[in-house]
Design a protein around this motif. Structure first.
Motif, mmCIF file in Angstrom:
data_model
loop_
_atom_site.group_PDB
_atom_site.id
_atom_site.type_symbol
_atom_site.label_atom_id
_atom_site.label_comp_id
_atom_site.label_asym_id
_atom_site.label_seq_id
_atom_site.Cartn_x
_atom_site.Cartn_y
_atom_site.Cartn_z
ATOM 1 N N ASP A 253 -3.153 -0.484 9.083
ATOM 2 C CA ASP A 253 -2.762 0.909 9.352
ATOM 3 C C ASP A 253 -3.491 1.873 8.421
ATOM 4 O OD1 ASP A 253 -1.095 -0.037 11.281
ATOM 5 O OD2 ASP A 253 0.735 0.082 10.070
ATOM 6 N N GLU A 254 -3.597 1.519 7.142
ATOM 7 C CA GLU A 254 -4.272 2.385 6.181
ATOM 8 C C GLU A 254 -5.770 2.445 6.466
ATOM 9 O OE1 GLU A 254 -2.999 4.360 3.796
ATOM 10 O OE2 GLU A 254 -1.057 3.820 4.664
ATOM 11 N N ARG A 255 -6.328 1.352 6.945
ATOM 12 C CA ARG A 255 -7.761 1.354 7.283
ATOM 13 C C ARG A 255 -8.028 2.305 8.448
ATOM 14 N NH1 ARG A 255 -12.555 -1.159 7.020
ATOM 15 N NH2 ARG A 255 -13.725 -1.379 8.948
ATOM 16 N N LYS A 256 -7.121 2.322 9.424
ATOM 17 C CA LYS A 256 -7.285 3.244 10.549
ATOM 18 C C LYS A 256 -7.257 4.690 10.077
ATOM 19 C CE LYS A 256 -5.232 0.137 13.978
ATOM 20 N NZ LYS A 256 -4.077 -0.076 14.885
ATOM 21 N N LYS A 257 -6.525 4.939 9.011
ATOM 22 C CA LYS A 257 -6.461 6.293 8.453
ATOM 23 C C LYS A 257 -7.661 6.609 7.557
ATOM 24 C CE LYS A 257 -1.397 6.209 8.306
ATOM 25 N NZ LYS A 257 -0.215 6.272 7.417
ATOM 26 N N GLY A 258 -8.494 5.593 7.290
ATOM 27 C CA GLY A 258 -9.646 5.801 6.422
ATOM 28 C C GLY A 258 -9.375 5.496 4.969
ATOM 29 N N ASN A 259 -8.203 4.959 4.666
ATOM 30 C CA ASN A 259 -7.856 4.637 3.288
ATOM 31 C C ASN A 259 -8.341 3.223 2.977
ATOM 32 O OD1 ASN A 259 -6.779 4.487 0.740
ATOM 33 N ND2 ASN A 259 -4.657 4.324 1.406
ATOM 34 N N ILE A 260 -9.570 3.120 2.510
ATOM 35 C CA ILE A 260 -10.177 1.829 2.215
ATOM 36 C C ILE A 260 -10.748 1.853 0.798
ATOM 37 C CG2 ILE A 260 -10.751 1.339 4.615
ATOM 38 C CD1 ILE A 260 -13.606 2.267 4.002
ATOM 39 N N LEU A 261 -11.080 0.667 0.320
ATOM 40 C CA LEU A 261 -11.737 0.564 -0.987
ATOM 41 C C LEU A 261 -13.179 1.046 -0.857
ATOM 42 C CD1 LEU A 261 -11.873 -0.371 -3.923
ATOM 43 C CD2 LEU A 261 -12.362 -2.674 -3.099
ATOM 44 N N PHE A 262 -13.479 2.141 -1.548
ATOM 45 C CA PHE A 262 -14.815 2.731 -1.445
ATOM 46 C C PHE A 262 -15.235 3.241 -2.815
ATOM 47 C CE2 PHE A 262 -17.905 6.037 -0.453
ATOM 48 C CZ PHE A 262 -18.716 5.373 0.451
ATOM 49 N N THR B 264 1.162 -5.588 2.930
ATOM 50 C CA THR B 264 1.110 -6.568 4.010
ATOM 51 C C THR B 264 -0.154 -6.368 4.841
ATOM 52 O OG1 THR B 264 2.342 -5.101 5.482
ATOM 53 C CG2 THR B 264 3.621 -6.617 4.126
ATOM 54 N N PRO B 265 -0.564 -7.374 5.619
ATOM 55 C CA PRO B 265 -1.737 -7.200 6.491
ATOM 56 C C PRO B 265 -1.603 -6.014 7.436
ATOM 57 C CG PRO B 265 -1.156 -9.525 6.324
ATOM 58 C CD PRO B 265 -0.074 -8.768 5.634
ATOM 59 N N LYS B 266 -0.409 -5.783 7.951
ATOM 60 C CA LYS B 266 -0.212 -4.642 8.854
ATOM 61 C C LYS B 266 -0.421 -3.326 8.122
ATOM 62 C CE LYS B 266 3.111 -2.445 11.964
ATOM 63 N NZ LYS B 266 2.902 -1.114 11.381
ATOM 64 N N LYS C 87 0.494 -0.656 -2.663
ATOM 65 C CA LYS C 87 1.710 -1.429 -2.877
ATOM 66 C C LYS C 87 2.886 -0.843 -2.105
ATOM 67 C CE LYS C 87 0.899 -3.767 -7.277
ATOM 68 N NZ LYS C 87 1.363 -3.925 -8.678
ATOM 69 N N MET C 88 3.807 -1.724 -1.767
ATOM 70 C CA MET C 88 4.961 -1.325 -0.969
ATOM 71 C C MET C 88 6.259 -1.690 -1.697
ATOM 72 S SD MET C 88 3.552 -2.876 2.649
ATOM 73 C CE MET C 88 4.929 -2.256 3.623
ATOM 74 N N SER C 89 7.295 -0.972 -1.362
ATOM 75 C CA SER C 89 8.618 -1.317 -1.887
ATOM 76 C C SER C 89 9.234 -2.394 -1.001
ATOM 77 C CB SER C 89 9.518 -0.091 -1.908
ATOM 78 O OG SER C 89 9.758 0.381 -0.592
ATOM 79 N N LYS C 90 10.247 -3.059 -1.497
ATOM 80 C CA LYS C 90 10.906 -4.105 -0.715
ATOM 81 C C LYS C 90 11.538 -3.523 0.548
ATOM 82 C CE LYS C 90 11.793 -7.104 -4.677
ATOM 83 N NZ LYS C 90 12.816 -7.787 -5.507
ATOM 84 N N GLN C 91 12.037 -2.288 0.434
ATOM 85 C CA GLN C 91 12.636 -1.646 1.594
ATOM 86 C C GLN C 91 11.586 -1.364 2.675
ATOM 87 O OE1 GLN C 91 15.805 -1.234 2.202
ATOM 88 N NE2 GLN C 91 15.448 -0.259 4.176
ATOM 89 N N GLU C 92 10.391 -0.951 2.259
ATOM 90 C CA GLU C 92 9.315 -0.698 3.212
ATOM 91 C C GLU C 92 8.911 -1.975 3.942
ATOM 92 O OE1 GLU C 92 6.902 3.106 1.308
ATOM 93 O OE2 GLU C 92 6.430 1.074 0.619
ATOM 94 N N ILE C 93 8.878 -3.095 3.213
ATOM 95 C CA ILE C 93 8.548 -4.370 3.838
ATOM 96 C C ILE C 93 9.617 -4.756 4.859
ATOM 97 C CG2 ILE C 93 8.270 -6.840 3.415
ATOM 98 C CD1 ILE C 93 6.915 -6.183 0.817
ATOM 99 N N THR D 72 7.953 -4.752 13.520
ATOM 100 C CA THR D 72 7.025 -5.709 14.119
ATOM 101 C C THR D 72 7.745 -6.909 14.730
ATOM 102 O OG1 THR D 72 6.729 -6.749 11.942
ATOM 103 C CG2 THR D 72 5.145 -5.069 12.592
ATOM 104 N N GLU D 73 8.735 -7.436 14.033
ATOM 105 C CA GLU D 73 9.423 -8.636 14.496
ATOM 106 C C GLU D 73 10.769 -8.338 15.142
ATOM 107 O OE1 GLU D 73 7.970 -11.468 14.474
ATOM 108 O OE2 GLU D 73 6.220 -10.823 13.328
ATOM 109 N N GLY D 74 11.262 -7.133 14.921
ATOM 110 C CA GLY D 74 12.574 -6.790 15.460
ATOM 111 C C GLY D 74 13.659 -6.991 14.420
ATOM 112 N N ASP D 75 14.752 -6.265 14.563
ATOM 113 C CA ASP D 75 15.882 -6.387 13.653
ATOM 114 C C ASP D 75 16.454 -7.798 13.753
ATOM 115 O OD1 ASP D 75 18.317 -6.253 12.314
ATOM 116 O OD2 ASP D 75 18.543 -4.117 12.772
#
Length: 355
Positions: free
Chosen positions: A17-26, A11-13, A220-226, A233-236
């Protein structure tokens, strides 16, 4: 969840988050190829300068070698050192500066000026022998090792071919001047670098495709992670539904408290009910105090009857008011005439019509 397949795109979020950690395509190969291309371009641009500088330096060396100049050895060493340093600065200096600028440009083009403190933060997992062993025999390590072998093989092959070509013409150097020999030598280096550059561009292209695929796979993310991210982000959804329910209940409670202040309730026998108020000098037009459908409409009517508010049955007007108005807002101008007739009728019933 542990063991759950990660089949969904990030997801965009997650990407932020991964970009802030430095995990980018390099891709490191893009940096290497960029610097190599910069070197080739600079060599072509400054080719004549390089030839002149090397010719002057080797002419000086040959003059010392055959003893046609000052015989003091200390003078030889000082002059040669100064000349060699001058040649290095005038030739290698601009090339190193250009390649450094190209490398920085290629790096920032990929990172978009990202500065991530997460990468330089100490982590015990990085010095763990078990983690190091896993990284050593991971699929990524195998790919990097194969890529390194391919690049070394290609480089050695081009160097070998260049040396073979130079050996074929090296004997002619004895019968040519130093300038021609330097020019031939630099042309051989340029051609070799050009061939290496073309080969490494192809390698970098396929490596970029692999790095992109690997990066997307890791993201990639699992459905549970999404689902969990959506809750954060949106609330339960259940909590949000409960909040909306409470808000509706509170709004209805406030609305019902206003019903006794109404001048009239216009209803469709069982489906719609709208409570209106019009106070001369206060309201510029009749105002909706409450409206409801079905069970809520019945409650509005019951509340109005308790407060002795007149209830008028007018099916088309009740439907129009319910569809076109909102609570605590004035009625639209196209309903003025119909509502005025009802209010006049009510005022007559209550003997409130001003004569």
């Amino acid at each position: 969840m542990p063991g759950e397949d990660k089949t969904e795109k990030a997801t965009p979020k997650r990407r932020r988050d991964e970009r802030k950690k430095g995990n980018i395509l390099f891709c490191q190969d893009i940096i290497a190829v960029s610097t190599l291309m910069g070197s080739v371009v600079m060599l072509r641009i400054m080719f004549d300068t390089f030839v002149d500088q090397l010719t002057n330096f080797f002419t000086l060396c040959s003059g010392f070698a055959i003893g046609t100049m000052e015989t003091d050895p200390s003078f030889y060493m000082g002059e040669l050192l100064f000349s060699g340093l001058k040649v290095f600065v005038s030739t290698a200096g601009p090339m190193l500066l250009a390649t450094a600028l190209v490398a920085l440009t290629a790096t920032f083009a990929q990172t978009k000026f990202l500065v991530a403190g997460e990468i330089i933060r100490p982590k015990f997992s990085k010095i763990s022998p078990l983690s190091g062993f896993k990284r050593l025999f991971s699929f990524r390590s195998i790919v990097e090792a194969l890529k390194g072998l391919i690049k070394i093989t290609i480089l050695m092959l081009f160097i070998y071919n260049s040396l073979i070509s130079l050996m074929g013409i090296a004997s002619g150097f004895m019968y040519s001047d130093i300038g021609s020999a330097c020019k031939t030598f630099l042309e051989a280096i340029y051609n070799m670098l050009l061939q290496v550059c073309v080969a490494f561009v192809a390698i970098a292209f396929f490596d970029y495709l692999y790095q992109r695929w690997e990066h997307e796979r890791q993201m990639k993310m699992s459905k549970q992670e999404i689902k969990e991210e959506y809750k954060q982000t949106e609330g339960d959804p259940q909590i949000k539904s409960r909040i909306r329910q409470v808000q509706r209940s509170m709004a209805q409670s406030r609305m019902m408290q206003q019903v006794p202040e109404a001048d009239v309730i216009i209803r469709n026998p069982t489906h719609f009910a709208v409570a209106l108020r019009y106070k001369q000098g206060v309201d510029s037009a009749p105002k909706v105090l409450a409206k409801g459908q079905d069970e809520l409409a019945a409650r509005i009517v019951a509340k109005g009857e308790e407060a002795k508010v007149p209830v008028i049955e007018n099916v088309p007007l009740a439907r129009a008011l319910y569809a076109q108005t909102e609570v605590d807002q004035e009625i639209p101008p196209d309903l003025y005439a119909a509502v005025a007739e009802v209010l006049v009728y009510v005022y007559k019933l209550e003997n409130r019509l001003a004569i």
